[in-house]
Design an enzyme around this catalytic site. Sequence first.
Site, mmCIF file in Angstrom:
data_model
loop_
_atom_site.group_PDB
_atom_site.id
_atom_site.type_symbol
_atom_site.label_atom_id
_atom_site.label_comp_id
_atom_site.label_asym_id
_atom_site.label_seq_id
_atom_site.Cartn_x
_atom_site.Cartn_y
_atom_site.Cartn_z
ATOM 1 N N TYR A 280 -1.318 -1.326 10.368
ATOM 2 C CA TYR A 280 -1.484 -1.454 8.917
ATOM 3 C C TYR A 280 -0.249 -0.883 8.220
ATOM 4 O O TYR A 280 0.373 -1.551 7.383
ATOM 5 C CB TYR A 280 -2.764 -0.731 8.468
ATOM 6 C CG TYR A 280 -3.074 -0.955 7.008
ATOM 7 C CD1 TYR A 280 -3.603 -2.166 6.574
ATOM 8 C CD2 TYR A 280 -2.808 0.036 6.059
ATOM 9 C CE1 TYR A 280 -3.877 -2.387 5.224
ATOM 10 C CE2 TYR A 280 -3.072 -0.180 4.716
ATOM 11 C CZ TYR A 280 -3.610 -1.394 4.304
ATOM 12 O OH TYR A 280 -3.864 -1.608 2.973
ATOM 13 N N SER B 131 0.859 -1.194 0.000
ATOM 14 C CA SER B 131 0.000 0.000 0.000
ATOM 15 C C SER B 131 0.894 1.243 0.000
ATOM 16 O O SER B 131 2.046 1.168 0.457
ATOM 17 C CB SER B 131 -0.862 0.009 1.267
ATOM 18 O OG SER B 131 -1.495 1.257 1.437
HETATM 19 N N1 LIG Z 1 -8.778 -0.858 -1.209
HETATM 20 C C1 LIG Z 1 -7.802 -0.027 -0.921
HETATM 21 O O1 LIG Z 1 -8.005 1.210 -0.819
HETATM 22 C C2 LIG Z 1 -6.401 -0.550 -0.741
HETATM 23 C C3 LIG Z 1 -5.336 0.366 -0.792
HETATM 24 C C4 LIG Z 1 -4.048 -0.103 -0.640
HETATM 25 C C5 LIG Z 1 -3.798 -1.451 -0.461
HETATM 26 N N2 LIG Z 1 -4.844 -2.312 -0.403
HETATM 27 C C6 LIG Z 1 -4.532 -3.721 -0.183
HETATM 28 O O2 LIG Z 1 -5.105 -4.500 -1.218
HETATM 29 C C7 LIG Z 1 -5.286 -5.854 -0.756
HETATM 30 C C8 LIG Z 1 -6.643 -6.340 -1.197
HETATM 31 O O3 LIG Z 1 -7.655 -5.593 -0.545
HETATM 32 P P1 LIG Z 1 -8.953 -5.050 -1.281
HETATM 33 O O4 LIG Z 1 -8.855 -3.581 -1.307
HETATM 34 O O5 LIG Z 1 -9.188 -5.785 -2.535
HETATM 35 O O6 LIG Z 1 -10.039 -5.390 -0.159
HETATM 36 P P2 LIG Z 1 -11.203 -6.486 -0.113
HETATM 37 O O7 LIG Z 1 -12.130 -6.291 -1.250
HETATM 38 O O8 LIG Z 1 -11.751 -6.392 1.281
HETATM 39 O O9 LIG Z 1 -10.431 -7.873 -0.307
HETATM 40 C C9 LIG Z 1 -9.673 -8.463 0.710
HETATM 41 C C10 LIG Z 1 -9.460 -9.915 0.369
HETATM 42 O O10 LIG Z 1 -8.630 -10.517 1.388
HETATM 43 C C11 LIG Z 1 -9.259 -11.727 1.812
HETATM 44 N N3 LIG Z 1 -8.909 -12.011 3.211
HETATM 45 C C12 LIG Z 1 -9.047 -11.195 4.282
HETATM 46 N N4 LIG Z 1 -8.672 -11.825 5.403
HETATM 47 C C13 LIG Z 1 -8.278 -13.081 5.026
HETATM 48 C C14 LIG Z 1 -7.805 -14.215 5.740
HETATM 49 N N5 LIG Z 1 -7.660 -14.192 7.072
HETATM 50 N N6 LIG Z 1 -7.491 -15.338 5.049
HETATM 51 C C15 LIG Z 1 -7.666 -15.382 3.708
HETATM 52 N N7 LIG Z 1 -8.122 -14.330 2.974
HETATM 53 C C16 LIG Z 1 -8.421 -13.194 3.631
HETATM 54 C C17 LIG Z 1 -10.747 -11.473 1.637
HETATM 55 O O11 LIG Z 1 -11.431 -12.702 1.430
HETATM 56 P P3 LIG Z 1 -12.338 -13.470 2.501
HETATM 57 O O12 LIG Z 1 -13.049 -12.440 3.333
HETATM 58 O O13 LIG Z 1 -13.263 -14.280 1.639
HETATM 59 O O14 LIG Z 1 -11.378 -14.313 3.258
HETATM 60 C C18 LIG Z 1 -10.762 -10.679 0.338
HETATM 61 O O15 LIG Z 1 -10.743 -11.552 -0.769
HETATM 62 C C19 LIG Z 1 -5.077 -5.813 0.761
HETATM 63 O O16 LIG Z 1 -3.831 -6.373 1.078
HETATM 64 C C20 LIG Z 1 -5.110 -4.334 1.092
HETATM 65 O O17 LIG Z 1 -4.324 -4.027 2.218
HETATM 66 C C21 LIG Z 1 -6.138 -1.903 -0.550
#
Ligand SMILES: NC(=O)c1ccc[n+]([C@@H]2O[C@H](COP(=O)([O-])OP(=O)(O)OC[C@H]3O[C@@H](n4cnc5c(N)ncnc54)[C@H](OP(=O)(O)O)[C@@H]3O)[C@@H](O)[C@H]2O)c1
Length: 255
Positions: A141, A128
């Site tokens: 985080y 991130s």
């Molecule tokens: N969205 C943003 O603004 C943003 C910005 C910077 C970085 N990121 C990073 O991008 C990545 C993806 O996030 P996203 O934005 O796509 O959010 P998201 O839509 O909430 O997706 C998160 C994913 O992680 C999985 N997950 C969470 N806890 C888990 C666990 N204990 N075991 C296995 N799977 C798990 C969830 O699946 P289940 O709930 O089905 O397990 C889901 O598929 C993350 O690492 C996040 O830190 C996001």
Amino acid sequence: MVTGASSGIGAEFARRLARDGYALILVARRREQLEHLAGELGGAEILTGDLTSDEDLARVEARIAASPDLDLLVNNAGFGTRGRFWEAPLEGQERMHRLHVMATMRLTRAALAVMVPRGGGGIINVSSVAGFGQSPGNISYCATKTWMNSFTEGLDLELRGARSPVRVQALCPGFTITEFHEAMGASREGIPAWLWMRAADVVDASLRGLQQGRVFVVPGAIYKLVVFLEKLTPRALRSAAVIGAARRANRSKTA
Ligand SMILES: NC(=O)c1ccc[n+]([C@@H]2O[C@H](COP(=O)([O-])OP(=O)(O)OC[C@H]3O[C@@H](n4cnc5c(N)ncnc54)[C@H](OP(=O)(O)O)[C@@H]3O)[C@@H](O)[C@H]2O)c1
């Protein structure tokens, strides 16, 4: 293999990689969402598991060990929490470290054990822009994403030093429209529309960067500028600005 493939950036990686002709292994906890996505993609292997659990993580490691032709691992599963470190529940902080740090470390090691001897493959660690600084109310985080950046940079140095063609990348997105904010109970309101990126554009930038051998990929001009300015600004000045903003936010909450 894409972890956290049941929504957001992970699901978008899966869609794009399926279009590019990869056979996919999708990992996450929610089976129904994974099955739905696999159906949309015309088939994919599903591995349900909680990557903060030792047992589930070991199953995913074993699946990687049984895939000598693994081309790409995307360590994407992640989540955010809210609240000051000493006030937020310890359980959430611990789970975050297990997921962002331990799972990334263990799955990366398992993948390199097949990729390095084969002489090919790539690993994308979804970090991130938060990994380039600190933000009160969000410090685990930021710390775990900083670890991801440092770990990935170190791996790149080791791999290049060993003349291995295996590539690693820390993907560092800013605000991206996914389930992330909803999952942490935060509202997207108050964050200007122009700061939001589409998950598909984040994935595009990442895969382009992987082809170009770029270790850090920060999608979007605005976030490239933010990271650039962050690096230029002296630490004391950054700290003063962050403390000032936290105090102002606190005053307006108590007013
Ligand atoms: N969205 C943003 O603004 C943003 C910005 C910077 C970085 N990121 C990073 O991008 C990545 C993806 O996030 P996203 O934005 O796509 O959010 P998201 O839509 O909430 O997706 C998160 C994913 O992680 C999985 N997950 C969470 N806890 C888990 C666990 N204990 N075991 C296995 N799977 C798990 C969830 O699946 P289940 O709930 O089905 O397990 C889901 O598929 C993350 O690492 C996040 O830190 C996001």
